[in-house]
Scaffold this active site. Structure first.
Site, PDB file in Angstrom:
ATOM      1  N   ARG A   1      -4.646 171.509  95.715  1.00  0.00           N
ATOM      2  CA  ARG A   1      -3.942 171.908  94.479  1.00  0.00           C
ATOM      3  C   ARG A   1      -4.541 173.209  93.966  1.00  0.00           C
ATOM      4  NH1 ARG A   1      -5.802 170.150  89.941  1.00  0.00           N
ATOM      5  NH2 ARG A   1      -6.037 167.983  90.573  1.00  0.00           N
TER       6      ARG A   1
ATOM      7  N   TYR B   1      19.673 183.199  84.063  1.00  0.00           N
ATOM      8  CA  TYR B   1      19.949 181.998  84.856  1.00  0.00           C
ATOM      9  C   TYR B   1      20.023 180.796  83.901  1.00  0.00           C
ATOM     10  CZ  TYR B   1      19.061 178.026  87.872  1.00  0.00           C
ATOM     11  OH  TYR B   1      19.132 176.809  88.481  1.00  0.00           O
TER      12      TYR B   1
ATOM     13  N   ASP C   1      12.118 188.785  85.660  1.00  0.00           N
ATOM     14  CA  ASP C   1      12.547 187.893  86.742  1.00  0.00           C
ATOM     15  C   ASP C   1      13.191 188.799  87.787  1.00  0.00           C
ATOM     16  OD1 ASP C   1      14.011 186.258  88.447  1.00  0.00           O
ATOM     17  OD2 ASP C   1      14.373 184.741  86.914  1.00  0.00           O
TER      18      ASP C   1
ATOM     19  N   LYS D   1      15.318 182.426  96.973  1.00  0.00           N
ATOM     20  CA  LYS D   1      16.435 183.368  97.189  1.00  0.00           C
ATOM     21  C   LYS D   1      16.059 184.433  98.239  1.00  0.00           C
ATOM     22  CE  LYS D   1      17.749 181.062  93.517  1.00  0.00           C
ATOM     23  NZ  LYS D   1      18.307 179.743  93.666  1.00  0.00           N
TER      24      LYS D   1
HETATM   25  C1  PLP Z   1      17.392 184.549  88.512  1.00  0.00           C
HETATM   26  C2  PLP Z   1      16.858 183.167  88.746  1.00  0.00           C
HETATM   27  N1  PLP Z   1      15.660 182.828  88.240  1.00  0.00           N
HETATM   28  C3  PLP Z   1      15.137 181.589  88.413  1.00  0.00           C
HETATM   29  C4  PLP Z   1      15.823 180.613  89.124  1.00  0.00           C
HETATM   30  C5  PLP Z   1      15.223 179.246  89.302  1.00  0.00           C
HETATM   31  O1  PLP Z   1      14.691 179.130  90.595  1.00  0.00           O
HETATM   32  P1  PLP Z   1      14.609 177.757  91.441  1.00  0.00           P
HETATM   33  O2  PLP Z   1      15.999 177.334  91.730  1.00  0.00           O
HETATM   34  O3  PLP Z   1      13.829 178.163  92.659  1.00  0.00           O
HETATM   35  O4  PLP Z   1      13.867 176.764  90.612  1.00  0.00           O
HETATM   36  C6  PLP Z   1      17.062 180.935  89.682  1.00  0.00           C
HETATM   37  C7  PLP Z   1      17.797 179.900  90.452  1.00  0.00           C
HETATM   38  O5  PLP Z   1      18.930 180.058  90.835  1.00  0.00           O
HETATM   39  C8  PLP Z   1      17.601 182.240  89.486  1.00  0.00           C
HETATM   40  O6  PLP Z   1      18.803 182.578  89.977  1.00  0.00           O
END
Ligand code: PLP
Length: 380
Positions: A46, A98, A172, A197
């Site tokens: 961890r 998101y 992000d 992604k």
């Molecule tokens: C721009 C963005 N940030 C964060 C996330 C969250 O990521 P995760 O699905 O890996 O938890 C997503 C998920 O689609 C996203 O598109």
């Protein structure tokens, strides 16, 4: 080293004993101590694991951060980050972010005393007006999800620097990846990713990543990662490492395809609007070109009748109707009922996330097949 080389170097020969080209999957929970009071540098997985460390170092190198942190998902990464703040703290967040990020703030962290104002971060005046004495962070998505609005990272970081108490600028960077945009070099403090992604790139792993510039801030994030424990396991760390190596070549192809698809969509009689920062009429294009080396592989478009999205989603064959993005396979998403369903309907409508909006994550297939598939799916 250039960024494509850095990506290929991810996890290269980290095991000096055998010289293995690929980082081994250290599938172990714990590590033997040589002597009382001694450690190999690894005590318990961890806290740290060599396969995870290879991917964390790779991210820090690609984003030019001080250290990287890998989590079990993008949401786990954002959750860990929000633990930097205390009851009473206020955050400013991109309004068409998101949906999961919106939900996390709006439904969960509100219970722990954090408040958030969601604004159009492509408008610097809106960001300025949202500032409060208790504002501790500005969390940006650029391009936004799904409307592809562009925030000026440098302008927002200089705004954050001028306030009396320090404000973190968090980006992000999921949509562009460090191959196209490196927010820490533009003045941001922290970068987060859904590594599910573009970074992993094959729609086969769920993971999240964080990196930051300041060593003291990295120490705090590392403390939270170990204390809360939503770490990325060794198998998934390895998958992410393997995906990272082809980051440059994948994104180049995705972007080339996305530009061709965006241009084709603008000529389609049933399409009333195309959101893609690479189109000449995109309002954020100049800022995009000043802070990123490309436009990415994501685009959204509006069709002229609310009955069309269901037809398109049923008829596509090359494109897959699925949420997520950034993989080699092209995906088509219906934001109002999928990724952004947790944003209240009136807010969605105001933002333009309507029942006629579809989002495309363009993959690396032959672009002629992608366009032909869309053409037959849109035929009325
Ligand atoms: C721009 C963005 N940030 C964060 C996330 C969250 O990521 P995760 O699905 O890996 O938890 C997503 C998920 O689609 C996203 O598109």
């Amino acid at each position: 080293m250039k960024i494509s080389t850095k990506a290929v170097q991810a996890g290269l020969v980290t095991d000096k004993t055998t010289g293995a080209i690929s980082t081994p999957i250290y599938q172990t929970a714990t590590f033997r101590h040589p002597e009382l009071g001694q450690s190999t540098g690894y005590d318990y997985s961890r806290t740290q694991n060599p396969t995870r460390k290879a991917v964390e170092d790779a991210l820090a190198s690609l984003e030019e951060g001080h250290a990287g942190f890998a989590f079990a998902s993008g949401m786990a990464a954002i959750t860990a980050l929000l633990m930097l703040y205390r009851p009473g703290d206020h955050l400013i967040i991109t309004e068409d972010c998101y949906g999961g990020t919106y939900r996390l703030l709006d439904k969960l962290f509100i219970q722990f005393g954090l408040s958030a104002t969601f604004v159009d971060t492509s408008d610097i005046e809106e960001v300025r007006h949202a500032l409060q004495p208790s504002t501790k962070a500005i969390l940006l998505e650029t391009p936004t999800n799904p409307l592809m609005k562009i925030a000026d990272i440098k302008a927002i970081t200089s705004l954050a620097c001028k306030t009396t108490s320090p404000i973190h600028v968090i980006v992000d960077n999921t949509f562009l990846s460090p191959y196209l945009q490196r927010p820490l070099t533009l003045g941001a403090d922290i970068v987060i990713h859904s590594g599910s992604k573009y970074l992993s790139g094959h729609n086969d792993v769920v993971c999240g990543l964080v990196t930051a510039k300041d060593p003291a801030l990295c120490e705090k994030i590392g403390f939270i990662q170990n204390a809360t424990g939503a770490i990325l396991g060794p198998q998934d760390s390895w998958l992410l490492l393997r995906g990272l190596k082809t980051l440059a070549i994948r994104i180049r192809q995705q972007q080339e395809n996305a530009l061709a698809v965006a241009k084709w969509l603008t000529t389609h009689p049933s399409v009333t609007k195309v959101y893609y920062p690479g189109l000449t009429d995109h309002p954020g294009r100049a800022i995009q070109e000043s802070q990123a080396s490309g436009y990415g592989g994501m685009l959204s478009f509006v069709v002229d009748h609310p009955r069309l999205p269901a037809q398109v989603l049923r008829k596509v064959k090359v494109l897959q109707f699925a949420e997520s993005l950034g993989g080699v396979e092209s995906l088509i998403t219906f934001p109002s009922v999928q990724t952004h369903a947790d944003i209240p309907a009136d807010v969605r409508e105001r933002l333009g996330i309507s029942d006629c909006l579809l989002r495309l994550s363009v993959g690396i297939e032959d672009v002629e097949d992608i366009i032909a598939d869309l053409a037959q799916a849109l035929e009325q």
